[in-house]
Write an enzyme that holds these catalytic residues in place. Structure first.
Site, mmCIF file in Angstrom:
data_model
loop_
_atom_site.group_PDB
_atom_site.id
_atom_site.type_symbol
_atom_site.label_atom_id
_atom_site.label_comp_id
_atom_site.label_asym_id
_atom_site.label_seq_id
_atom_site.Cartn_x
_atom_site.Cartn_y
_atom_site.Cartn_z
ATOM 1 C CB CYS A 195 -2.297 3.434 -4.308
ATOM 2 S SG CYS A 195 -3.532 2.270 -4.312
ATOM 3 C CG HIS A 247 -2.044 -0.939 1.233
ATOM 4 N ND1 HIS A 247 -3.021 -1.083 0.532
ATOM 5 C CD2 HIS A 247 -1.851 -2.239 2.095
ATOM 6 C CE1 HIS A 247 -3.873 -2.053 0.662
ATOM 7 N NE2 HIS A 247 -3.164 -2.830 1.389
#
Lengths: 643, 408
Positions: B193, B151
């Site tokens: 991301c 992440h």
């Protein structure tokens, strides 16, 4: 490629031949000159005249079966309630090596047959004389299944357990070797064993010692022996740990019983344990040593579950038409009183472990062996090439490399060989609530008619501040006091971030007694960086070890505990609080300023500034200094006058 | 001797391969390494473990040995009690391929996967005890493939949900790698991301980077396994693997083909490629330059000719014998050495004073209790005594002060 590059290779080949000669001539062990001759002959490559050469070629030509110091054994023991204990046992021995410490070249001559190559250097580099490593997970139901296999000496507490005897001149040197050892093992066994440091290491004084008759070789007389132990209770045990275990074997899972070792099956179990023990054995007269290694892989599987897993990988409820209903009770499409599990069991281990045994290892002096320990009404057969064989003692030798399968059948799976009762039941639990203090309570139960003598070993992390003064015994028997139970205590208190609390108690548990020993502790606060990423999960406290000395040698471990410490809120709410406080502070501050401060015109402000401003202040200070100086002058004049 | 014949043949082969290599102008690397990192903890991040294990399987299939793969797995999902299939990790709901398989070597696992360890791994700054199998022992001839998943956000990637690595950190680590000649060419792939921000700060040469999504854009998971209850793979990795499945060791597909295969329709985000630090044309770079293990043999010294060897053969033969003789003499000397080191045996374990220091052999609670009560009894009497003495003293001093005062 240069020619020189080949020289070491050739040389090594020559040396290997030479060394092989040493071993195959046990008859000539009294003279070294004879052995020297053999070397000369072997690398002058003049075969024929010496019978020893032909003897040595036995090893290289592979005309005769190979006979290495390797033994493997598979024990299958059905346990009550349809469980099955599979115990894979491997024994191997290294070639003898000299112990000349100064000349490291001597190690170049050593070669590896069945003994795993990476283990030897680790042992000699860290001066380790004995090495014991355990990977254990799951629950051993000692109430139902009785004693742990091998008297509990081959299984550890939950997670990874390591203890070793290291030869070193001082404790500091021993610790240094120990840390090196832990780091090397972490690389070898794909586990975080490198997290072992002084804050987790204890020096046991009366537990984990080798057997009385087992003396540990000291290569340098001025050195001492140090026994160190550490546990990582939160270490997972998975396929990546099994992989190195299999790779250490000479068969590498390609033949012999090790071909059954598959992570999916070993770890789909109620209890599993991988263990390695390496000992150094030396001959004092010849100053030659060799390593002896035992590798055990044990697993307890629930047979119906494991068999069902083979048919239906996802454990879903049985469809209605496959349910076994009690026909004496009402049953239809909507209701069913299920029958207990069928007592009639028949399965083959290829179904349990997913594959057949790829023949014997064909490496050792003794052939690979499979033994099934069952009462007489079980039928045990071994299948080779579509034909079944049975033996009286239910033990089978695997002498060829054909696929083998073992089949077990019985009409009453409930009755298995009676399990040996454990001499003692020990359990441990955390008591209390809150995040600043707690208690630890160990319950000892001796169901037998004999007093049990044991050493109870506990190592607690430094963040548990133990109060030994709160040590108390709880029992129904008012006569039972701490002194009558605890014969002696070894206590080494914890030091923050340096060493754990180390408690060893020699205890005698009277027959048919149960009691609990408890004490209180404080929970410390850790530094911010010391919290693991999942601090809210809690901290695993390693299992306590009860080493029974009488009536028999047995080792039992409690389960590990999960201690929750007060943890700072690392995440979102913490940030939210800080942000809200900032916003609140800003709003409140502005409002407060507006309310509490006076508003005045510019002229007024100028006026006030003229009287209170920095310029005015400076002028006032100046005037004061001038005054003081003048005053001092006057004083001096005055005092002079008096004199 | 037959061996010499083989050797000459081998030498010629080496020479030939070298000549061919130069003629074709293939990559100059001689070994391949892979660093595969999953950075997220916890069961619901199953897909990151699956991503990284899929990559592990791919590079292993294409020939990079386990010893040259550094696998960092931040959590144990395979033997997690929540895993319906113990010992297995799947990257697809069809569960056709078990990524954990029968043999897997995890180099860093659990709490070991930290920013510090990752940077230490790249720059090879360890203490002396660090085992070799956990080191990235690359040199200037190594092609290194780095794959990160987890992440992240703009210019950062979270490790273990507890700390972050910044894009500057990785850029500096790569610069140090370059300065230390720890890579020939480096391929950086990241699936997170806002992944493209992670390689935006790179400044070291011969680095090629690809990321799954641009700034302010999320990377998405591909699909979930209902039985496992979690997403099993990320989109970017899923389509990378889909492409990789068609590749074998002799594939001539290039990185250009790989990058062209990413479309927005598939990945649902804009895949970014950074090539300005990379001198070669992407359509010349074989995928196997990074994912496979090329064994280009380079002779030790290419000035040595076969003739020279032949000439030296006789001498070497003698040298060999001499060396062997020397070694043998050494061995016999050792054997005949009168001062055979003595092995003694000992049963005394942990007999060191230091261990027993501060320990209580017999912890007698009764004695402590008796002493405690004695002390408690003593305290009031002591207090009494002291308070009495104190008043006396104070009187005395007051008196003397008074005397002094009056004397003045």
């Amino acid at each position: 490629m240069r020619l020189q590059n080949w020289i070491p290779v050739l040389l090594l080949a020559a040396i290997v031949t030479a060394e092989v000669d040493f071993e195959v001539n046990p008859v000539d062990n009294e003279t070294e000159s004879v052995q020297q001759d053999v070397i000369d002959e072997s690398w002058n490559a003049e075969p024929g005249e010496s019978s020893r050469i032909t003897q040595s070629s036995k090893f290289l030509s592979l005309e005769h079966p190979i006979e290495y110091n390797f033994r493997e054994h598979l024990d299958l023991t059905p346990l009550p309630n349809n469980f099955l204990l599979a115990s894979f046992q491997f024994y191997m021995q290294s070639e003898p090596f000299g112990i000349d410490r100064d000349q490291h070249e001597s190690s170049e001559y050593s070669h590896h047959t069945v003994f795993p190559k990476p283990v030897g250097p680790i042992m000699s580099q860290t001066n380790t004389r004995q090495l014991h490593l355990r990977f254990t997970h799951g629950l051993w139901d000692s109430q139902e299944w009785g004693q742990l296999p091998h008297n509990g000496l081959k299984s550890g507490g939950t997670g990874v357990e390591l203890w070793a005897i290291v030869e070193a001149p001082s404790k500091e040197e021993a610790l240094k070797s120990w840390i090196t050892l832990a780091n090397s093992l972490s690389g070898l066994f794909c586990a975080s064993i490198n997290f072992i440091d002084t804050s987790k290491t204890t020096f046991p004084v009366s537990s984990f010692l080798p057997k009385e008759d087992e003396a540990i070789p000291l290569l340098n007389q001025s050195n001492h022996l140090y026994l160190m132990r550490a546990t990582l209770a939160n270490e997972p045990v998975c396929t990546e740990n099994l992989t190195p275990f299999v790779k250490l074997l000479p068969t590498r899972g390609k033949s012999g019983i090790s071909s059954l070792l598959d992570g999916h099956k070993i770890f789909d179990s109620n209890w599993h344990s991988l263990s390695i023990d390496v000992n150094t054995v030396c001959d004092e007269s010849t100053a030659n040593c060799h390593f002896v290694m035992e590798e055990f892989i044990e697993t307890v599987v629930n047979v119906p579950n494991a068999l069902a897993r083979a048919d239906r990988p996802i454990p879903k409820p049985l469809p209605g038409d496959e349910l076994r209903c009690d026909t004496n009770r009402p049953h239809d499409a909507f209701q069913c009183f299920p029958l207990p599990q069928s007592k009639e069991v028949s399965f083959s281990i290829s179904k349990l472990f997913g594959k057949k045994i790829r023949g014997g290892s064909l490496l050792g002096e003794q052939s690979s062996k499979i033994c099934v320990h069952v009462p007489s009404h079980w039928d045990v057969m071994i299948q080779v090439d579509e034909s079944y064989f049975a033996t009286d003692d239910n033990c089978f030798d695997l002498n060829n490399n054909k696929p083998h399968d073992v089949r077990l059948e019985t009409t009453d799976s409930k009755s298995v060989l009676p399990s040996k009762k454990t001499p003692i039941y020990v359990s441990r639990a955390l008591t209390g609530y809150g995040q600043d203090r707690g208690g630890l309570r160990s319950v000892f139960r001796n169901p037998s008619n004999e007093a049990v003598e044991l050493v109870y070993f506990e190592s607690l992390p430094w963040f548990m501040g133990v109060y030994l003064s709160s040590l108390a015994i709880e029992s129904d028997d008012p006569e039972l006091t701490l002194d009558s139970v605890v014969k002696s205590t070894f206590y080494s208190p914890a030091r923050d971030r340096e060493r754990p609390t180390h408690l060893e108690r020699a205890m005698i548990i009277p027959p048919n007694t149960a009691f609990a020993i408890s004490f209180q502790f404080d929970k410390s606060l850790l530094k911010y960086a010391e919290y693991p990423p999942d601090a809210n999960h809690g901290f695993e406290i390693e299992a306590a070890v009860a080493a029974v000395l009488t009536p028999e040698r047995y080792e039992a471990r409690t389960s590990s505990l999960l201690l929750s410490l007060s943890t700072p809120d690392f995440s979102m709410p913490y940030n939210v609080i800080i942000l809200t406080s900032t916003v609140m502070g800003l709003a409140f501050g502005t409002l407060f300023n507006l309310i509490s401060k006076q508003l005045i015109t510019l002229e007024e402000a100028d006026k006030i500034l003229a009287s209170t401003g920095p310029r005015a202040k400076l002028l006032r200070v100046k005037a004061k200094i001038v005054n003081m100086l003048q005053g001092n002058k006057n004083k001096i004049i005055k005092s002079a006058k008096y004199e | 001797m037959k061996l010499w014949g083989y050797q000459a043949l081998f030498f010629l082969l080496c020479l030939a391969s070298n000549v061919i290599g130069e003629a074709i102008g293939t990559a100059t690397h001689t070994n391949n390494w892979a660093v595969l990192v999953s950075t997220s903890r916890f069961w619901f991040n199953y897909r990151h473990m699956a991503n990284v294990l899929s990559m592990y399987r791919t590079v292993k299939r294409l020939g990079i040995p386990d010893s040259q793969i550094i696998l960092m797995l931040s959590d144990d999902v395979a033997c997690n009690p929540r895993n319906l299939f113990p010992g297995s990790v799947f990257n697809n709901a069809d569960r056709a391929l078990d990524l954990y398989g029968e043999s897997v070597e995890v180099d860093y696992r659990g709490y070991e996967v930290t920013v510090e360890n990752f940077i230490r791994l790249l720059t090879d700054r360890w203490d002396e005890d660090h085992p070799k199998s956990k080191r990235l022992m690359t040199d200037e001839n190594s092609n290194v493939f780095i794959y990160l998943t987890g992440h992240g956000g703009e210019d950062f990637l979270k490790f273990q949900d507890a700390e972050e690595i910044a894009s500057h950190d990785i850029a500096d680590a790569l610069a140090q790698m370059h300065a230390k000649k720890r890579y020939n060419e480096l391929f950086f792939m990241i699936d997170t991301c806002q992944a493209n921000t992670m390689f935006s700060k790179f400044y070291s040469p011969n680095v090629i980077a690809v990321g799954s999504s641009e700034l302010d854009e999320s990377s998405y998971s591909h699909h979930s396994d209902v039985e496992l209850g979690v997403a099993v793979v990320d989109r970017f990795t899923y389509y990378t693997l889909g492409f990789m499945e068609e590749i074998d060791k002799n594939s001539t597909l290039t990185l250009r083909d790989l990058f062209d295969s990413y479309t927005f329709e598939k990945v649902h985000s804009h895949v970014g490629v950074r090539t300005d630090l990379y001198p070669r044309n992407l359509s010349d770079v074989l995928i196997t330059d990074f994912f496979g293990n090329v064994q280009n043999l380079v002779p030790d010294d290419d000035r040595v000719t076969a003739g020279a060897i032949k000439k030296n053969e006789q001498d070497s033969d003698n040298t060999l014998l001499k060396l062997a003789k020397a070694k043998h003499d050494e061995l016999t000397k050792q054997k005949n050495d009168t001062t055979i080191p003595q092995v003694t045996k000992s049963n005394l374990i942990n007999n060191d004073e230091a261990i027993h220091q501060g320990s209580v052999e017999t912890y007698n609670i009764k004695l402590v209790k008796v002493l405690g009560t004695l002390l408690l009894l003593l305290i009031p009497s002591l207090l009494k005594y002291f308070s009495y003495a104190k008043t006396n003293n104070s009187k005395l001093t007051n008196f003397s002060l008074y005397n002094e005062h009056t004397a003045l």
